[in-house]
Design an enzyme around this catalytic site. Structure first.
Site, PDB file in Angstrom:
ATOM      1  N   HIS A  84       0.911  -1.439   0.774  1.00 42.77           N
ATOM      2  CA  HIS A  84      -0.405  -0.030  -0.163  1.00 42.77           C
ATOM      3  C   HIS A  84       0.918   1.520  -0.170  1.00 42.77           C
ATOM      4  O   HIS A  84       0.670   2.407  -0.986  1.00 42.77           O
ATOM      5  CB  HIS A  84      -0.728  -0.033   1.207  1.00 42.77           C
ATOM      6  CG  HIS A  84      -0.895   0.897   1.964  1.00 42.77           C
ATOM      7  ND1 HIS A  84      -2.646   1.672   0.685  1.00 42.77           N
ATOM      8  CD2 HIS A  84      -1.291   2.104   2.361  1.00 42.77           C
ATOM      9  CE1 HIS A  84      -3.428   2.657   1.076  1.00 42.77           C
ATOM     10  NE2 HIS A  84      -2.183   3.737   2.082  1.00 42.77           N
ATOM     11  N   ASP A 113       6.955  20.710 -27.179  1.00 38.42           N
ATOM     12  CA  ASP A 113       6.780  18.787 -26.814  1.00 38.42           C
ATOM     13  C   ASP A 113       7.728  18.936 -25.896  1.00 38.42           C
ATOM     14  O   ASP A 113       7.718  20.878 -25.611  1.00 38.42           O
ATOM     15  CB  ASP A 113       6.579  18.417 -28.134  1.00 38.42           C
ATOM     16  CG  ASP A 113       6.215  16.182 -27.498  1.00 38.42           C
ATOM     17  OD1 ASP A 113       7.000  16.068 -26.024  1.00 38.42           O
ATOM     18  OD2 ASP A 113       6.558  15.626 -27.794  1.00 38.42           O
ATOM     19  N   TRP A 148       7.414   0.119   3.048  1.00 40.78           N
ATOM     20  CA  TRP A 148       7.785   0.383   2.685  1.00 40.78           C
ATOM     21  C   TRP A 148       9.047   1.569   2.860  1.00 40.78           C
ATOM     22  O   TRP A 148      10.127   1.778   2.050  1.00 40.78           O
ATOM     23  CB  TRP A 148       7.268   1.326   1.986  1.00 40.78           C
ATOM     24  CG  TRP A 148       7.278   3.302   2.676  1.00 40.78           C
ATOM     25  CD1 TRP A 148       6.330   3.422   4.104  1.00 40.78           C
ATOM     26  CD2 TRP A 148       7.626   4.381   2.350  1.00 40.78           C
ATOM     27  NE1 TRP A 148       7.348   4.859   4.545  1.00 40.78           N
ATOM     28  CE2 TRP A 148       7.518   5.247   3.036  1.00 40.78           C
ATOM     29  CE3 TRP A 148       8.275   4.798   1.305  1.00 40.78           C
ATOM     30  CZ2 TRP A 148       7.721   6.493   2.909  1.00 40.78           C
ATOM     31  CZ3 TRP A 148       9.252   5.957   0.969  1.00 40.78           C
ATOM     32  CH2 TRP A 148       8.945   6.799   1.861  1.00 40.78           C
ATOM     33  N   SER A 177      13.754   5.498 -13.761  1.00 45.29           N
ATOM     34  CA  SER A 177      12.557   6.617 -14.515  1.00 45.29           C
ATOM     35  C   SER A 177      12.273   7.928 -14.278  1.00 45.29           C
ATOM     36  O   SER A 177      12.007   8.569 -14.856  1.00 45.29           O
ATOM     37  CB  SER A 177      10.958   5.389 -14.800  1.00 45.29           C
ATOM     38  OG  SER A 177       9.886   5.946 -14.565  1.00 45.29           O
ATOM     39  N   SER A 178      12.066   8.293 -12.734  1.00 49.19           N
ATOM     40  CA  SER A 178      12.410   9.463 -12.168  1.00 49.19           C
ATOM     41  C   SER A 178      13.032  10.046 -12.361  1.00 49.19           C
ATOM     42  O   SER A 178      13.174  11.197 -13.056  1.00 49.19           O
ATOM     43  CB  SER A 178      11.702   8.865 -10.921  1.00 49.19           C
ATOM     44  OG  SER A 178      10.568   8.593 -10.513  1.00 49.19           O
ATOM     45  N   HIS A 263      12.779  12.599   2.909  1.00 48.29           N
ATOM     46  CA  HIS A 263      12.414  13.506   2.944  1.00 48.29           C
ATOM     47  C   HIS A 263      12.210  13.825   2.047  1.00 48.29           C
ATOM     48  O   HIS A 263      10.977  15.179   1.304  1.00 48.29           O
ATOM     49  CB  HIS A 263      12.865  14.491   4.510  1.00 48.29           C
ATOM     50  CG  HIS A 263      11.875  15.450   5.132  1.00 48.29           C
ATOM     51  ND1 HIS A 263      10.474  14.258   5.467  1.00 48.29           N
ATOM     52  CD2 HIS A 263      11.563  16.333   4.717  1.00 48.29           C
ATOM     53  CE1 HIS A 263       9.844  15.693   5.993  1.00 48.29           C
ATOM     54  NE2 HIS A 263      10.456  16.643   4.903  1.00 48.29           N
ATOM     55  N   GLU A 265      12.046  13.737  -0.841  1.00 50.34           N
ATOM     56  CA  GLU A 265      10.369  13.203  -1.217  1.00 50.34           C
ATOM     57  C   GLU A 265       9.425  13.750  -0.956  1.00 50.34           C
ATOM     58  O   GLU A 265       8.361  12.989  -1.759  1.00 50.34           O
ATOM     59  CB  GLU A 265      10.865  11.068  -1.402  1.00 50.34           C
ATOM     60  CG  GLU A 265       9.600  10.436  -1.608  1.00 50.34           C
ATOM     61  CD  GLU A 265       9.550  10.011  -3.288  1.00 50.34           C
ATOM     62  OE1 GLU A 265      10.576  10.485  -3.898  1.00 50.34           O
ATOM     63  OE2 GLU A 265       8.359   9.524  -3.290  1.00 50.34           O
ATOM     64  N   TYR A 267       8.414  15.973   0.008  1.00 53.92           N
ATOM     65  CA  TYR A 267       8.578  17.599  -1.253  1.00 53.92           C
ATOM     66  C   TYR A 267       7.959  17.126  -3.050  1.00 53.92           C
ATOM     67  O   TYR A 267       7.311  18.074  -3.283  1.00 53.92           O
ATOM     68  CB  TYR A 267       9.384  18.299  -1.198  1.00 53.92           C
ATOM     69  CG  TYR A 267       8.699  18.858   0.332  1.00 53.92           C
ATOM     70  CD1 TYR A 267       8.681  19.894   1.468  1.00 53.92           C
ATOM     71  CD2 TYR A 267      10.016  17.978   1.818  1.00 53.92           C
ATOM     72  CE1 TYR A 267       8.416  19.607   2.488  1.00 53.92           C
ATOM     73  CE2 TYR A 267      10.427  18.810   2.544  1.00 53.92           C
ATOM     74  CZ  TYR A 267       9.160  19.288   3.333  1.00 53.92           C
ATOM     75  OH  TYR A 267       9.541  19.142   4.504  1.00 53.92           O
ATOM     76  N   SER A 278      -1.767  26.500  -6.465  1.00 54.06           N
ATOM     77  CA  SER A 278      -1.837  28.262  -6.696  1.00 54.06           C
ATOM     78  C   SER A 278      -2.521  28.343  -8.214  1.00 54.06           C
ATOM     79  O   SER A 278      -2.558  29.728  -8.867  1.00 54.06           O
ATOM     80  CB  SER A 278      -0.079  27.988  -6.943  1.00 54.06           C
ATOM     81  OG  SER A 278       0.569  27.432  -5.263  1.00 54.06           O
ATOM     82  N   HIS A 312      14.651  13.601  11.037  1.00 48.52           N
ATOM     83  CA  HIS A 312      13.276  14.059  12.113  1.00 48.52           C
ATOM     84  C   HIS A 312      12.344  12.164  11.999  1.00 48.52           C
ATOM     85  O   HIS A 312      11.595  12.117  12.516  1.00 48.52           O
ATOM     86  CB  HIS A 312      12.780  15.049  11.710  1.00 48.52           C
ATOM     87  CG  HIS A 312      11.773  15.286  10.748  1.00 48.52           C
ATOM     88  ND1 HIS A 312      11.437  16.375   9.867  1.00 48.52           N
ATOM     89  CD2 HIS A 312      11.536  14.332   9.859  1.00 48.52           C
ATOM     90  CE1 HIS A 312      11.384  16.169   9.147  1.00 48.52           C
ATOM     91  NE2 HIS A 312      11.358  14.965   9.098  1.00 48.52           N
ATOM     92  N   HIS A 313      12.848  11.568  11.049  1.00 49.17           N
ATOM     93  CA  HIS A 313      12.319  10.669  10.412  1.00 49.17           C
ATOM     94  C   HIS A 313      12.647   9.702  11.610  1.00 49.17           C
ATOM     95  O   HIS A 313      12.732   8.872  11.467  1.00 49.17           O
ATOM     96  CB  HIS A 313      12.281   9.994   9.884  1.00 49.17           C
ATOM     97  CG  HIS A 313      11.792  10.532   9.164  1.00 49.17           C
ATOM     98  ND1 HIS A 313      10.089  11.009   8.020  1.00 49.17           N
ATOM     99  CD2 HIS A 313      11.651  11.669   7.394  1.00 49.17           C
ATOM    100  CE1 HIS A 313       9.575  11.674   6.948  1.00 49.17           C
ATOM    101  NE2 HIS A 313      10.823  12.536   7.167  1.00 49.17           N
ATOM    102  N   THR A 338       6.080  26.840   4.316  1.00 48.37           N
ATOM    103  CA  THR A 338       4.897  26.203   3.980  1.00 48.37           C
ATOM    104  C   THR A 338       3.738  27.089   4.988  1.00 48.37           C
ATOM    105  O   THR A 338       2.792  26.865   3.778  1.00 48.37           O
ATOM    106  CB  THR A 338       4.795  24.697   4.914  1.00 48.37           C
ATOM    107  OG1 THR A 338       6.490  24.500   4.710  1.00 48.37           O
ATOM    108  CG2 THR A 338       3.497  23.660   3.916  1.00 48.37           C
ATOM    109  N   LYS A 341       2.983  30.167   2.382  1.00 48.79           N
ATOM    110  CA  LYS A 341       2.464  29.332   1.393  1.00 48.79           C
ATOM    111  C   LYS A 341       0.864  29.523   0.829  1.00 48.79           C
ATOM    112  O   LYS A 341       0.262  30.041   0.730  1.00 48.79           O
ATOM    113  CB  LYS A 341       2.155  27.848   0.494  1.00 48.79           C
ATOM    114  CG  LYS A 341       3.631  28.613  -0.168  1.00 48.79           C
ATOM    115  CD  LYS A 341       4.300  26.273  -0.979  1.00 48.79           C
ATOM    116  CE  LYS A 341       5.264  27.145  -2.023  1.00 48.79           C
ATOM    117  NZ  LYS A 341       4.939  26.116  -3.540  1.00 48.79           N
ATOM    118  N   ARG A 460       1.724   1.673  14.614  1.00 44.33           N
ATOM    119  CA  ARG A 460       1.281   1.259  13.237  1.00 44.33           C
ATOM    120  C   ARG A 460       2.670  -0.124  13.127  1.00 44.33           C
ATOM    121  O   ARG A 460       2.970  -0.624  13.503  1.00 44.33           O
ATOM    122  CB  ARG A 460       2.225   2.591  12.508  1.00 44.33           C
ATOM    123  CG  ARG A 460       3.440   2.080  12.352  1.00 44.33           C
ATOM    124  CD  ARG A 460       4.764   3.770  11.472  1.00 44.33           C
ATOM    125  NE  ARG A 460       4.262   3.714  10.313  1.00 44.33           N
ATOM    126  CZ  ARG A 460       3.898   4.837   9.455  1.00 44.33           C
ATOM    127  NH1 ARG A 460       5.825   5.681   9.579  1.00 44.33           N
ATOM    128  NH2 ARG A 460       4.215   4.584   8.675  1.00 44.33           N
TER     129      ARG A 460
END
Lengths: 646, 343
Positions: A84, A113, A148, A177-178, A263, A265, A267, A278, A312-313, A338, A341, A460
Site C-alpha cells: 500500500h 513538446d 515501504w 524512470s523518475s 524527506h 521525496e 516534497y 496555486s 526527524h524520521h 510552508t 504558502k 503502526r
C-alpha cells in the site's frame, strides 16, 4: 553532418529501422512520443495503481475494523501494508504528478513538446515495467513485506524468498524512470519557454515542476546507493547494514540513506499538488495569486530546506541530544515557508469573486486538510513529543493528511480543472461536488481518528490489536470512513464514464482561466499551438482577455483586441534542439500544416523492456541478465541510429 | 454550498478538538500517552500540551479565515471582477516573521527537554538491561542477578535506567505511560529513563516493525512498592526448585531436558538449577510460573494457553521461533505442570 545524413539514408534503404508513423490506433500508443499521450498513459496507469492501492487500504481497514481481525494473516497483512505504501508513493502520487507535468508543462510554456520526447516515452515504459516488476512477486513467493521504508536488517533477514529483492530492484527501476523524467522536465523548462516567458512569468505549477525535478535529480542517487547496498547485502553477503556477529556495517546507515532521499521525496509528493492549487485558486477567485514571487521562492526554499530535516524520521533511534536538537530546529523552520504558502493562498481568496466549482472545492479541501497535516507535523518537531508519537497511528494520521489530504486532494482538483483540456469533455459539477463531499467527510472519518489512536498507544504496522486497549471504537469509525472514500472514487469513475458517453465538447476556456494551455483547443492538437504564443506578462492569457486599470480594476478587452494584443505568431527557428526538439522548427503556419513534430519510435519501449528482464535475471538466471542487457543495448542503439523521420 | 462548507468544516474542527481532548481522558486505554504515570512521561506531556493548544489556535485561525473568505467573498453575480491585488510586502513579511517567532518559542523548551530526558538520573538509579528478540523481551538486572522475560519489575518512585539492545532486527521499546519510545539497534546500546510514581501494571509494546509477529511483541512494566520489589528480587534470585519425584511435573522436567527426537527445550531455554539448561536463545524460564503472561506477553499464563502454545506455537503466534516438536498430549500436560510449578 553529411556523414550522418548518408548513414540515415543507408538505414532507410535497408528498412530495418523504419520509424513508425501511425499516430492513431492501438499500436500508436506503444510508439507515441507526444507528451500529451504519454501524460495520459501516466494518468491511466497511475489511476489503475491508485485503485489497487485503494483495495489494499480497504483490506487493511477490514482487518483492523475489530480487535483481533481475522481477514488477513499476519504474513499477508505485512505484504499488503508494505505494498500500500510503496504503491501510493511510487506508483500513484509520483507518476500521477508526472501525468500533469507531461501534459501541462509544454502547454503552459507555449512549447510543442518536451525537450526529449523519446526519453519521455522511455521513462513512462520504465515506470510501467518497474510497477509490474514490483507486483510480479505475487506469483514468485510473495510481495515485499518489510514496510515501504525497508529497514535493515529486517529487510536483509529473509533471503530465502525474493520479496525484498523485488523491493530493491523494483525501486531501482522506478528510480531510473523518475531520474530521466526529471532531467527531461528540467531541460524543457529551462530551454523551451515561449518567447517572453521569463522564469518569473512561468505559472507556479511549472515552477513547482522545476523544483521537484531538481529534488528528484539529487535525491534519487542517494536512494539508489542504498538500494544497491541492500541488494548486495541480500545477494552477495556484503555487510553494509549488518552489525551482528562482528560485522562492521550499520543498520542506521540505511536509515540515513533512505531518509536523505525520503524527506525530499515528501516534497516531491506535495509540491506538484501545491502547484495545482496555486493555479486553481486564482482562476476561481478571479484574482492573481497573492505574492507570486513569495509563493515561488517559498517553494524553492522548501526544496532547499528539505535536505536538512531527514533525521526527524529517526528521533527515536538514539542519535543523541545534539543531533536531535539540530533536526528539531530545522524541521520547525521548514514550517515557515510552508505557512507562508498557506497565508498567500488565503490572501488570494480575500476579496475575490469565489466560484465554488469542483476544482475549487478540492483546492480549498487541500488547504484545510494540508494545514492539519502541517500542524501535526510541527508537533513531531517537538522531539520529546515525537518520542511518544513516532511509529504510532498519530504519524500515520499525519502523513495521510499531508499525502492524501494534500497531494491526492490537489491532484483531484487538477483532474476536475484540466479534464476539459485533457479530454475535451466537462465532468458533471453535481457529481463532482458529491465526490468532493463524500471524499472529505470519508477522509476525515478515516484519518482523523488515527491521531487519537496513536496518542492512545496504537503502534503502526500491527496486523492486530487486542481488546481492552481502547482502540476498538475509533478503528471501526476509520473503517467506515475508508469505505466512504471508496464510494467517492466510484462517483468519480461514474462521472468520467458519463461525461465520455455524452458527446458534449468542452469549450477552449471553460473556467475563464489565466494560463497558456487554455488558449488552444480542448483537447489541443498534436502540435499544441498553431502559432507559438508570445508572452508579455505573468498570467498572459488573462491579460489578453482583461485590461487592468491603474486602480487594479479590470475591464474586458474589446472583442478582436485580444489577437492584436497577444497572440503574435513568430517562427522559432532558433529553438531547435536536435531532431528530437518539439518546438516547431518548421513553419509556424496555420492549422498545423508543415509543423514538424517528433516521429514515433519503437525504441524507448524496447530499451525500457530490458530493465525488468535484467532485474528478473539478477534473481533467477544469468541468461536473462544477458537478454536484458541485450534488449537495453539494442533499444539504445536503434534509438541513437534511427532517422529523425521516415 | 458555502453554508454547508462552513458548517461541515466548523463541526469538523470542533470534532477534532473535542475528540482529542476526549482521547486525553479516555478510560480503559492502558497505553495512553496522554495519561503519564511518571516524571519522564509527564515531562513530555507538559511540553506537548501547550504545543497542542498553539496548534489548535493556528488551526482555528487558518480554517476560520478560510471559511470566512469562502463565505464572505463567494460569487454573487453582482460584484463584477474583483480588484487585482498582486501582493502586499508588509503582510507577507508579517506572516513569515510571526510563525518563525512562535516556532522559536516552541524550540527553546523542546531543546531543554531533549537534553534533560537524555541525562542519567541523579540519585539511586536501578539499571536494567532489556534485549529485544523476535518477538519477546529478555530482561536482565545486572546488579541484582535476575533474569526474566517480557515483564519488567521496577520499584515505584525510583528512577530506572534501561540499557536497550537487540539480538536480531531493530525493535523499539515503548511504555507510553512511563516514557517515550527508544529503538533497540544491532551493534549499539541505547538508553531510556523510566519511572512510575505509583505501583501498578503498565502496558507497552514494540513500535518498530520487526516482522511477522511485530504486533505480538508486547510487555508489561510492573511497578511495586520497594519492599515488594525487594521480595520479588529475592525470589527471582533463587534457582528453580526441582519438582517432587514421580509427579507429572517431574516427568515434564525430564522432557524439558531430554526433549523429543526433533529437539529439546534446553536447546534454547535456560532454567537456573537445571543441569544443561543454560541457553539464552529463548526466554529464561527459571521462574516462569511467577509470570502473569508469556510469549511476548500476549497470553495469560494459564494451562489452557500454555497447552495451545506448546502444541503449535506458530499457529497462535505467527512466525514464532519456537519449533513445533509434535509433542503428545501427555508430554504437553507434563510440561505444563512443570512450567507452571516454576514459581
Amino acid at each position: 553532418m553529411a556523414a550522418v545524413v548518408d548513414e540515415q539514408q543507408v538505414l532507410r534503404r535497408r528498412g530495418v529501422f523504419r520509424r513508425p508513423s501511425a499516430t492513431t490506433g492501438a499500436w500508436s500508443w506503444f510508439t507515441t512520443v507526444d507528451h500529451k499521450r504519454i501524460g495520459k498513459l501516466y494518468g491511466y496507469t497511475s489511476f489503475a495503481f491508485f485503485l489497487l492501492g485503494g483495495i489494499e487500504a480497504l483490506l487493511i481497514r477490514l482487518q483492523l475494523a475489530r480487535p483481533n481481525g481475522q481477514v488477513l494473516s499476519a504474513d499477508v497483512y505485512n505484504q499488503i501494508f508494505t505494498m500500500h505504501g510503496i504503491t501510493m508513493i511510487f506508483l500513484v502520487v509520483m507518476p500521477m504528478s508526472g501525468a500533469f507535468f507531461n501534459y501541462l508543462v509544454p502547454l503552459m510554456l507555449g512549447a510543442r513538446d518536451v525537450a526529449f520526447p523519446r526519453l519521455n516515452a522511455f521513462s513512462y515504459w520504465v515506470f510501467l515495467g518497474g510497477g509490474l516488476f514490483l507486483y510480479s512477486g505475487i506469483f514468485l513467493g510473495g510481495l515485499p513485506d518489510g514496510g515501504w521504508v525497508g529497514y535493515a536488517p529486517l529487510s536483509t533477514q529473509n533471503i530465502a524468498v525474493h520479496r525484498m529483492d523485488f523491493y530493491a530492484l523494483g525501486l531501482l527501476i522506478l528510480g531510473i524512470s523518475s531520474t530521466v523524467s526529471a532531467i527531461n522536465f528540467a531541460v524543457t523548462i529551462i530551454n523551451m519557454r515561449a518567447p517572453g516567458m521569463s522564469l518569473m512569468r512561468m505559472p507556479v505549477f511549472v515552477w513547482m515542476t522545476l523544483v521537484v525535478s531538481f529534488l528528484l535529480i539529487f535525491a534519487l542517487p542517494v536512494l539508489t546507493i542504498g538500494l544497491v547496498e541492500l541488494f548486495f547485502d541480500r545477494q552477495f553477503q556484503t555487510t553494509f547494514f549488518q552489525a551482528a556477529q562482528g560485522a562492521q556495517g550499520d543498520p542506521i546507515l540505511w536509515q540515513h540513506l533512505f531518509w536523505l532521499f525520503g524527506h525530499p521525496e515528501v516534497y516531491i509528493l506535495i509540491l506538484p499538488a501545491m502547484g495545482i492549487v496555486s493555479e486553481v485558486l486564482p482562476v476561481f477567485s478571479r484574482k492573481p495569486l497573492f505574492g507570486y514571487p513569495v509563493v515561488v521562492f517559498s517553494g524553492i526554499a522548501i526544496g532547499f530546506m528539505g535536505w536538512g530535516v531527514w533525521a526527524h524520521h529517526m528521533f527515536v533511534t538514539g542519535l543523541g541530544p545534539v543531533a536531535n536538537s539540530a533536526f528539531a530546529l530545522s524541521t520547525m523552520f521548514i514550517a515557515v515557508p510552508t505557512g507562508v504558502k498557506i497565508f498567500n493562498w488565503l490572501a488570494t481568496l480575500w476579496r475575490g469573486d469565489i466560484r465554488l466549482q469542483t476544482p475549487m472545492l478540492f483546492s480549498l479541501g487541500f488547504i484545510a486538510m494540508f494545514t492539519i497535516g502541517g500542524l501535526s507535523g510541527v508537533t513531531h518537531a517537538v522531539v520529546p513529543a515525537d518520542y511518544q508519537q513516532s511509529d504510532t497511528y498519530y504519524i500515520v494520521g499525519h502523513l495521510h493528511y499531508v499525502l492524501f489530504g494534500g497531494s491526492i486532494f490537489g491532484l483531484f482538483s487538477g483532474f476536475y480543472y484540466w479534464w476539459p483540456k485533457f479530454f475535451g469533455r466537462m465532468l458533471s459539477e453535481g457529481l463532482g461536488k458529491l465526490h468532493f463531499w463524500l471524499m472529505i467527510i470519508g477522509f476525515n472519518l478515516t484519518f482523523g481518528p488515527f491521531h487519537i489512536l496513536g496518542l492512545q498507544g496504537m503502534p503502526r504496522r500491527i496486523y492486530r490489536y487486542e481488546e481492552g486497549l481502547g482502540f476498538d471504537f475509533w478503528n471501526l469509525v476509520s473503517t467506515v470512513g475508508a469505505f466512504m472514500i471508496a464510494l467517492s472514487i466510484a462517483v468519480f469513475i461514474f462521472n468520467v464514464v458519463r461525461a465520455h458517453r455524452r458527446d458534449e465538447p468542452a469549450p477552449e476556456d471553460p473556467w475563464d482561466a489565466r494560463t497558456l494551455e487554455w488558449t488552444t483547443t480542448s483537447p489541443p492538437p498534436a502540435h499544441n499551438f498553431d502559432e507559438i504564443p508570445v508572452v508579455r506578462s505573468l498570467d498572459d492569457f488573462w491579460h489578453r482577455k482583461y485590461a487592468e486599470g491603474q486602480d487594479g480594476r479590470l475591464a474586458p478587452v474589446v472583442a478582436g483586441g485580444a489577437d492584436a494584443q497577444g497572440a503574435v505568431a513568430v517562427r522559432r527557428d532558433d529553438a531547435g534542439h536536435g531532431n528530437d526538439s518539439g518546438s516547431g522548427d518548421g513553419s509556424g503556419g496555420h492549422g498545423g500544416h508543415g509543423i514538424h513534430m517528433p516521429s514515433p519510435s519503437y525504441f524507448p519501449l524496447l530499451a525500457a523492456l530490458g530493465l525488468p528482464v535484467l532485474a528478473f535475471g539478477l534473481l533467477y538466471s544469468t541468461f536473462l541478465v544477458a537478454d536484458g542487457v541485450l534488449l537495453l543495448l539494442l533499444g539504445l542503439y536503434g534509438w541513437a541510429m534511427e532517422p529523425s523521420a521516415e | 454550498m458555502s453554508d454547508r462548507l462552513k458548517r461541515r468544516l466548523g463541526t469538523g474542527a470542533l470534532l477534532t478538538v473535542s475528540a482529542v481532548v476526549l482521547g486525553a481522558c479516555a478510560e480503559n486505554a492502558p497505553q495512553d500517552s496522554l495519561s503519564p504515570a511518571g516524571p519522564y512521561a509527564r515531562q513530555i506531556d507538559t511540553l506537548f500540551r501547550p504545543v497542542f493548544w498553539i496548534a489548535v489556535a493556528v488551526f482555528v485561525l487558518v480554517q476560520g479565515l478560510l471559511l470566512y473568505a469562502v463565505f464572505r467573498f463567494r460569487h454573487r453575480g453582482d460584484r463584477g471582477i474583483p480588484v487585482q491585488v498582486h501582493g502586499n510586502r508588509r503582510l507577507e513579511i508579517a506572516w513569515t516573521i510571526i510563525p518563525a517567532m512562535l516556532l522559536a518559542g516552541i524550540a527553546i523548551p523542546t531543546v531543554g527537554t531533549i537534553f534533560s530526558l537524555d541525562r542519567r538520573p541523579a540519585g539511586d538509579v536501578l539499571d536494567i538491561r532489556v534485549v529485544g528478540h523476535q518477538w519477546w523481551w529478555d530482561v536482565e538486572y545486572p546488579t541484582l542477578g535476575v533474569v526474566t522475560a517480557n515483564e519488567v519489575h521496577i520499584p515505584a518512585g525510583r528512577p530506572v535506567r534501561l540499557s536497550l539492545e537487540t539480538e536480531d532486527v531493530i525493535h523499539s521499546f515503548w511504555i507510553p505511560r512511563l516514557a517515550g519510545k527508544q529503538d533497540m539497534l544491532p551493534g549499539r546500546t541505547t538508553t531510556l529513563n523510566i519511572q512510575a510514581d505509583e505501583p501498578g501494571t503498565y502496558e507497552g509494546q514494540c513500535t518498530e516493525f520487526c516482522g511477522a509477529s511485530h504486533a505480538n511483541m508486547q510487555f508489561l512494566v510492573i511497578a511495586q512498592v520497594p519492599a515488594e520489589f525487594d521480595a520479588w528480587v529475592q525470589d527471582q534470585g533463587r534457582p528453580a526448585v526441582a519438582p517432587a519425584a514421580g509427579s507429572p511435573a517431574a516427568q515434564g522436567a525430564e522432557i524439558f531436558v531430554r526433549g523429543t527426537e526433533v529437539g529439546s527445550c534446553v536447546g534454547c531455554h535456560a532454567i537456573e538449577g537445571v543441569q544443561g539448561a543454560e541457553a539464552r536463545i529463548g526466554p529464561n524460564l527459571t521462574h516462569f510460573g511467577s509470570r502473569a503472561t508469556f510469549a511476548g506477553a500476549i497470553f495469560q499464563n494459564n494451562a489452557e494457553n500454555l497447552r495451545a502454545w506448546l502444541d503449535d506455537p506458530d499457529s497462535v503466534k505467527p512466525g514464532a521461533r519456537m519449533p513445533d516438536y509434535n509433542l503428545t498430549r501427555e508430554e504437553i500436560e507434563a510440561l505444563v505442570a512443570y512450567l507452571q510449578g516454576l514459581e
